[in-house]
Write a protein that holds these residues in place. Structure first.
Motif, mmCIF file in Angstrom:
data_model
loop_
_atom_site.group_PDB
_atom_site.id
_atom_site.type_symbol
_atom_site.label_atom_id
_atom_site.label_comp_id
_atom_site.label_asym_id
_atom_site.label_seq_id
_atom_site.Cartn_x
_atom_site.Cartn_y
_atom_site.Cartn_z
ATOM 1 N N ASP A 371 0.673 -1.372 -0.079
ATOM 2 C CA ASP A 371 0.068 0.049 0.006
ATOM 3 C C ASP A 371 0.909 1.333 0.244
ATOM 4 O OD1 ASP A 371 1.028 -0.381 2.498
ATOM 5 O OD2 ASP A 371 -0.630 0.523 3.554
ATOM 6 N N GLY A 372 2.089 1.339 -0.294
ATOM 7 C CA GLY A 372 2.990 2.351 -0.151
ATOM 8 C C GLY A 372 2.507 3.469 -0.939
ATOM 9 N N ARG A 373 2.065 3.306 -2.219
ATOM 10 C CA ARG A 373 1.345 4.177 -3.157
ATOM 11 C C ARG A 373 0.109 5.017 -2.610
ATOM 12 N NH1 ARG A 373 0.472 0.963 -8.339
ATOM 13 N NH2 ARG A 373 -0.577 2.791 -8.909
ATOM 14 N N VAL A 374 -0.369 4.466 -1.671
ATOM 15 C CA VAL A 374 -1.599 5.095 -1.116
ATOM 16 C C VAL A 374 -1.213 6.543 -0.459
ATOM 17 C CG1 VAL A 374 -3.430 4.636 0.575
ATOM 18 C CG2 VAL A 374 -2.720 2.916 -0.595
ATOM 19 N N ASP A 375 0.056 6.742 0.310
ATOM 20 C CA ASP A 375 0.205 7.726 0.935
ATOM 21 C C ASP A 375 0.337 8.716 0.127
ATOM 22 O OD1 ASP A 375 -0.181 6.736 3.571
ATOM 23 O OD2 ASP A 375 1.652 5.931 3.282
ATOM 24 N N GLU A 376 0.572 8.541 -1.294
ATOM 25 C CA GLU A 376 1.249 9.623 -2.270
ATOM 26 C C GLU A 376 -0.188 10.121 -2.894
ATOM 27 O OE1 GLU A 376 3.719 7.536 -4.690
ATOM 28 O OE2 GLU A 376 5.149 7.068 -3.116
ATOM 29 N N ALA A 377 -1.376 9.529 -2.728
ATOM 30 C CA ALA A 377 -2.539 9.902 -3.292
ATOM 31 C C ALA A 377 -3.359 10.872 -2.980
ATOM 32 C CB ALA A 377 -3.319 8.809 -3.434
ATOM 33 N N GLU A 378 -3.756 11.892 -3.731
ATOM 34 C CA GLU A 378 -4.644 13.147 -3.290
ATOM 35 C C GLU A 378 -5.676 12.576 -2.437
ATOM 36 O OE1 GLU A 378 -6.849 17.016 -5.264
ATOM 37 O OE2 GLU A 378 -5.470 15.575 -6.523
ATOM 38 N N ASN A 379 -6.449 11.456 -2.796
ATOM 39 C CA ASN A 379 -7.704 10.863 -2.534
ATOM 40 C C ASN A 379 -7.415 9.481 -1.749
ATOM 41 O OD1 ASN A 379 -9.995 9.839 -1.239
ATOM 42 N ND2 ASN A 379 -11.314 10.856 -2.663
ATOM 43 N N GLN A 380 -6.980 9.291 -0.732
ATOM 44 C CA GLN A 380 -6.781 7.738 -0.288
ATOM 45 C C GLN A 380 -7.738 6.974 -0.353
ATOM 46 O OE1 GLN A 380 -4.455 7.677 3.295
ATOM 47 N NE2 GLN A 380 -2.972 9.293 2.787
ATOM 48 N N ASN A 381 -8.906 7.269 -0.463
ATOM 49 C CA ASN A 381 -10.119 6.488 -0.522
ATOM 50 C C ASN A 381 -10.338 6.125 -2.087
ATOM 51 O OD1 ASN A 381 -10.762 6.540 2.216
ATOM 52 N ND2 ASN A 381 -11.983 8.243 1.915
ATOM 53 N N LEU A 382 -9.605 6.733 -3.017
ATOM 54 C CA LEU A 382 -10.125 6.289 -4.486
ATOM 55 C C LEU A 382 -8.913 6.466 -5.264
ATOM 56 C CD1 LEU A 382 -12.793 5.832 -5.826
ATOM 57 C CD2 LEU A 382 -12.979 8.165 -6.597
ATOM 58 N N THR A 383 -8.102 5.644 -5.236
ATOM 59 C CA THR A 383 -6.667 5.447 -5.876
ATOM 60 C C THR A 383 -6.025 4.251 -6.160
ATOM 61 O OG1 THR A 383 -4.474 6.485 -5.664
ATOM 62 C CG2 THR A 383 -5.165 5.539 -3.610
ATOM 63 N N TYR A 384 -5.272 4.075 -7.192
ATOM 64 C CA TYR A 384 -4.494 2.801 -7.405
ATOM 65 C C TYR A 384 -3.394 2.641 -6.650
ATOM 66 C CZ TYR A 384 -7.467 3.029 -11.653
ATOM 67 O OH TYR A 384 -8.480 3.140 -12.570
ATOM 68 N N ALA A 385 -3.138 1.493 -6.294
ATOM 69 C CA ALA A 385 -2.132 1.080 -5.474
ATOM 70 C C ALA A 385 -1.728 -0.333 -5.567
ATOM 71 C CB ALA A 385 -2.272 1.420 -3.989
ATOM 72 N N GLY A 386 -0.368 -0.737 -5.144
ATOM 73 C CA GLY A 386 -0.197 -2.196 -4.971
ATOM 74 C C GLY A 386 0.914 -2.434 -6.256
ATOM 75 N N GLU A 387 1.079 -3.613 -6.478
ATOM 76 C CA GLU A 387 2.139 -4.319 -7.419
ATOM 77 C C GLU A 387 1.423 -5.582 -8.150
ATOM 78 O OE1 GLU A 387 5.113 -4.728 -4.459
ATOM 79 O OE2 GLU A 387 5.510 -2.725 -4.155
#
Length: 947
Positions: A371-387
């Motif tokens: 979930d590392g990419r979540v913290d970089e998202a403008e909206n953590q409730n609606l973002t792409y993340a993972g590998e």
């Protein structure tokens, strides 16, 4: 870089042994804070007040009731005050034990069925209190006044007893009442089956109470047994002997959630909070869908393949779009009784997901994976993340009791797609199992790895523990450890690092330093308080001179789909290699230790060989290792630089490292990162600071840039092949060890990305490297889990030798002052023509300047017969560029030749003066002046028996 601090601890009673003791180092990127979060900062260390409080109460868990003095010594839960600032969780209800012999009343003297009751007490060494109740005839009663069961309801009864089949009646049992012997006050009937024919053979049986028990009561026990028919009049027909009665708690459920549990969920690709906040994790949503798991979709279908099938199909694409839904949201509730919560240390959760997931309990995040990419998202409730990691991944983590409340607990999950075109999504919460608080339980220690240290006089170790308790490593000379008992001279080494693992356990690192050469050591890890691991041994060897190490390609256990088979192949290869080379000093892995980066079952298989605890392991970060912190948590790596070749996300493993072993500088880089600038800066710094301390420089990384199978033409490999060789040549690296392509390949000597000598013959048995010339070796599979075929139709101009027989391989690499010899062998037979340990390829690498210094002579010996006598004939040819003096020696005499010119030969014929001679060898010594320095070389020439 790690390992740069600390001081030596000298033990005057350890025969001069010196070890380094390090202070704790913070490595928050290596461990997972509050359970398994990949991206949360580590929370402040909460004082373990709950555990201290529980330990205080536990001191009064089980109490004895003694005749004549019957005050209850247990501490009711309500009597324990919560320390200021601690958790508000109440102390757990505790079982109440009554030692049977502690009764305060009996019905002795009463005649029942013609027998006068005469219950009493007798000693018994096997009884919990040292004594027990005897003479327990049918109808006998014993009672206990003022038993305080506390304020929490107890619901089970355990009885420890003896029923001697030869001396007791039939159908022995007891009835238990509270306060009065009435049907309404009966709380249990306990059958007491026979325990054999020995009065010291105890049994134990547990039943559920007819109603829950709390508060203060008189306990009345009435004993029953049917007489045996046909026995002589007056036969005792005892009920049995009673040791204790223990009133206990109802067992906790096996799990609070399963794959079939119902969830509320939203799969329409909207932000449930509307503002990017975590309000949705605690708020109810009446319009959400309701269904049971597992949940998933593969391009709109429920079957994801590989056995992953969704019970509830999730929406795959956003409405009116070809992009996937980025984030899905799930909610469910778990109810916990206050008494149950007070007994918990944690809840252990097992979740399967694709691609990334975050878990919240009562509005607080408790776990996150990929979930590392979540913290970089403008909206953590609606973002792409993972590998994108192929099949769904299973992870286990702990939810601590402090995160839970009595009553309803809200569990919320964010499930992420990794990109707009991801093919599948999956979520399955498999279990949520209670872990009871056991303050005095012993730690389970696993996953011990003996790692390479900074030098040949160091060893680094790592291990896992199932509970978070202080632990150390202890080491002593093996000769001083008898039957697992360590002497007072043993040295205790503090941990250098530690934290929670991605699987919910706790990793620990410690370093041994100041070891002596040619010494066998014993070590263990753990503590006196919570238990030690089994003892393992390792042996140091000479700290200078020649040595050999073993090189293994991609074990990747689990890749075949049959983990047991992969483990067996890996274990067999390590066994074959170490039995063939018993003095090998390192086990060197080319990476991809496991198939799934976070799979602890695969790590268990990889760590199965006992040699991993006995011979230092050098682990390389492969593409199947990088996607989890588990790689960094399993391996205690020396001189690690996490900024060079850094991890690609907060949930991944990264970093470059180096160590010196005897005369070799080993550099190991994380080739998952293509940040060449950081790799180059790291290598330049290491070579500048350490290069002069070694005679050879060996570089290792996972992604082979000169292999001959399917990966050879991958775009990322081409990029590495175009970017890396020039710097490798510039730094004077002698040899590069690689994996990834599951196919054996040995390159020609390569300089700046080109063949160094166009005249070099394929499969040469020896190669001589000039400045910047590098030998690249790619290992085949050591476990047999996966093989790749040769990349046909491609100009593999760099490959001098390539081999794929689809049998397991390993390489033995021998290091001398002048040469590196790579001998690759089969650890699995390929038919009768290629048995185990037959050679796949062998090459000797030397340097041009050293080869020129060695005088080049050839020597051959034979026998001939003259006049019935046997002669040994020796021919010596001078291939050097200078004249040499030659001495030929045999057991029958010697001859000397001076000034033998370049290209000329010297022939010696030495009479044995015997009619028959045994096979032997002649020794030839050549001496010459080369550039003002005298050079000498010695060779042997064998001859056969004659006469």
């Amino acid at each position: 870089m790690r390992g740069s601090g600390g001081g030596h601890l000298t033990s005057p009673t350890c025969c001069g042994c010196v070890f380094v003791t390090y202070q704790s180092l913070s490595r928050s990127d290596r461990s997972s804070p509050l359970l398994i979060t990949d991206s949360m900062p580590r929370p402040p260390a909460a004082a373990p007040q709950r555990r201290v409080l529980r330990r205080t109460v536990t001191g009064a868990i089980l109490f004895s009731l003694t005749a004549g003095s019957f005050a209850a010594v247990s501490l009711p839960a309500a009597a324990a005050e919560t320390p200021e600032g601690s958790s508000s969780i109440a102390a757990a209800a505790e079982p109440v034990r009554i030692e049977a012999e502690s009764y305060t009343g009996t019905n002795n003297g009463t005649e029942i069925n013609g027998r006068v009751i005469d219950t009493g007490v007798e000693t018994s060494g096997a009884a919990s209190g040292g004594s027990r109740v005897k003479n327990t005839f049918d109808g006998a009663e014993i009672s206990y006044d003022n038993v305080d069961f506390g304020s929490s309801a107890l619901s089970t009864l355990t009885v420890r007893y003896v029923v001697n089949e030869g001396r007791s009646g039939l159908n022995s049992s007891i009835d238990v009442y509270l306060d009065e012997k009435t049907d309404e006050n009966k709380v249990a009937t306990v059958a007491l089956p026979s325990t054999g024919n020995d009065w010291e053979a105890y049994g134990e049986t547990t039943v559920d109470l007819l109603r829950e028990v709390s508060g203060q009561h008189t306990v009345i026990v009435v004993m029953h047994a049917d007489p045996k028919t046909g026995e002589a009049d007056g036969y005792p027909n005892y009920v049995g002997n009673l040791d204790y009665l223990e009133f206990g708690l109802a067992p906790l459920p096996d799990t609070y959630l399963t794959s079939e549990s119902s969830w509320s969920y939203s799969d329409n690709g909207t932000d449930p909070s509307g503002d990017g906040s975590l309000a949705w994790t605690t708020a109810d949503f009446a319009d959400w869908k309701q269904a049971a798991g597992p949940f998933g979709s593969k391009r709109g279908e429920a079957d994801l393949g590989s056995g992953f099938v969704a019970n509830t199909l999730l929406q795959y694409l956003l409405e009116g779009s070809t992009n996937t839904v980025p984030t899905y949201h799930f909610r469910t509730d778990v109810d916990l009784e206050a008494d149950d919560l007070a007994r918990l240390e944690s809840l252990e959760a097992t979740v399967t997901y694709d691609d990334a997931v975050r878990v919240y309990v009562n509005g607080e995040m408790v776990a996150g994976f990929a979930d590392g990419r979540v913290d970089e998202a403008e909206n953590q409730n609606l973002t792409y993340a993972g590998e994108s990691a192929g099949n769904p991944v299973t992870s286990t983590f702990q939810i601590p009791a402090e995160a839970l409340v009595a009553g309803e607990n809200q569990i919320a999950v964010s499930l992420y797609q990794d990109r707009e075109t991801s093919s599948d999504i999956y979520f399955d919460w498999q279990s949520l199992a209670p872990v009871e608080d056991q303050p005095d339980r012993q730690a389970e220690i696993t996953d011990i790895v003996l790692g390479v240290g900074s030098t040949e006089a160091d060893r680094n170790i790592a291990w896992y523990s199932d509970i978070d308790v202080p632990q150390t490593a202890q080491i002593a000379k093996a000769a001083d450890v008898q039957d697992g008992v360590f002497p007072e001279a043993a040295v205790t080494v503090e941990t250098t690092d530690g934290g929670q693992t991605t699987s919910g356990e706790y990793f620990r690192d410690a370093d041994f330093s100041g070891l002596e050469p040619n010494t066998e050591y014993a070590y263990r890890v753990g503590s006196d308080e919570t238990g030690w691991s089994t003892v393992s041994n390792f042996r140091t060897q000479d700290f200078e001179g020649d040595f050999e190490f073993l090189f293994f390609g991609d074990p990747q256990v689990g890749a075949s789909g049959n983990l047991a088979s992969d483990e067996a192949g890996w274990v067999d290869t390590v066994n074959v290699a170490t039995q063939t080379y018993p003095d090998a000093e390192l086990l060197f892995s080319a990476g991809d230790q496991v198939n799934t980066a976070s799979s602890e079952s695969e790590y268990t298989s990889f760590l199965a060989p006992t040699q991993i605890r006995e011979i230092p392991l050098v682990a390389t970060n492969g593409n199947h290792d990088v996607g989890s912190k588990a790689y960094l948590q399993h391996f205690n790596i020396p001189n690690e630089d996490l900024e060079s070749g850094a991890a690609g996300s907060s949930s991944a493993s990264g970093g470059d490292y180096w160590f010196i072993y005897k005369d070799v500088l080993f550099i190991n880089i994380n080739s998952n990162s293509r940040d060449y600038a950081s790799h180059n800066a790291f290598m330049e710094k290491v070579v500048a600071e350490q290069g002069d301390k070694a005679k050879w420089k060996v570089l290792a990384f996972h992604h082979s840039i000169y292999s001959a199978a399917v990966h050879a033409t991958d775009s990322d490999i081409i990029d590495r092949r175009n970017s890396m060789p020039e710097k490798i040549s510039e730094l004077g690296i002698d040899m590069v060890l690689m994996g990834h392509d599951h196919h054996y390949t040995r390159s020609y000597l390569i300089n700046d990305g080109q063949i160094a000598d166009p005249e070099e013959q394929a499969a040469s048995e020896s190669v001589v490297a000039g400045p910047g010339d590098v030998l690249y070796v790619t290992a085949n599979s050591a476990s047999g889990s996966k093989y790749y075929n040769v990349n046909t139709g491609t100009d593999l101009w760099w490959s001098s030798v390539r081999n794929q027989e689809k049998v397991r391989n390993y390489s033995a690499i021998e290091v001398t002052d002048d040469t590196l010899t790579v001998r690759t062998l089969r650890s699995q037979a390929n038919g009768t023509a290629s048995p185990v340990n037959s050679v796949v390829d062998e090459v000797v690498l030397s340097r041009a300047d050293e080869a020129a210094d060695e005088l080049d002579i050839e020597a051959a010996a034979s026998t001939r017969s003259i006049a019935g006598k046997q002669y040994v004939s020796v021919k010596v040819t001078n291939n050097a560029e200078v004249a040499v003096d030659i001495v030929v020696e045999t057991e029958f005499g010697s001859k000397t030749f001076t000034n033998v010119q370049p290209g000329a030969s010297a022939n010696a014929s030495i009479n044995s003066r015997a009619t028959a001679i045994e096979a032997g060898e002649a020794t030839v010594t050549a001496t010459a002046d080369v550039d003002g320095e005298q050079q000498t070389v010695t060779k042997t020439a064998p001859y056969s028996a004659a006469g």
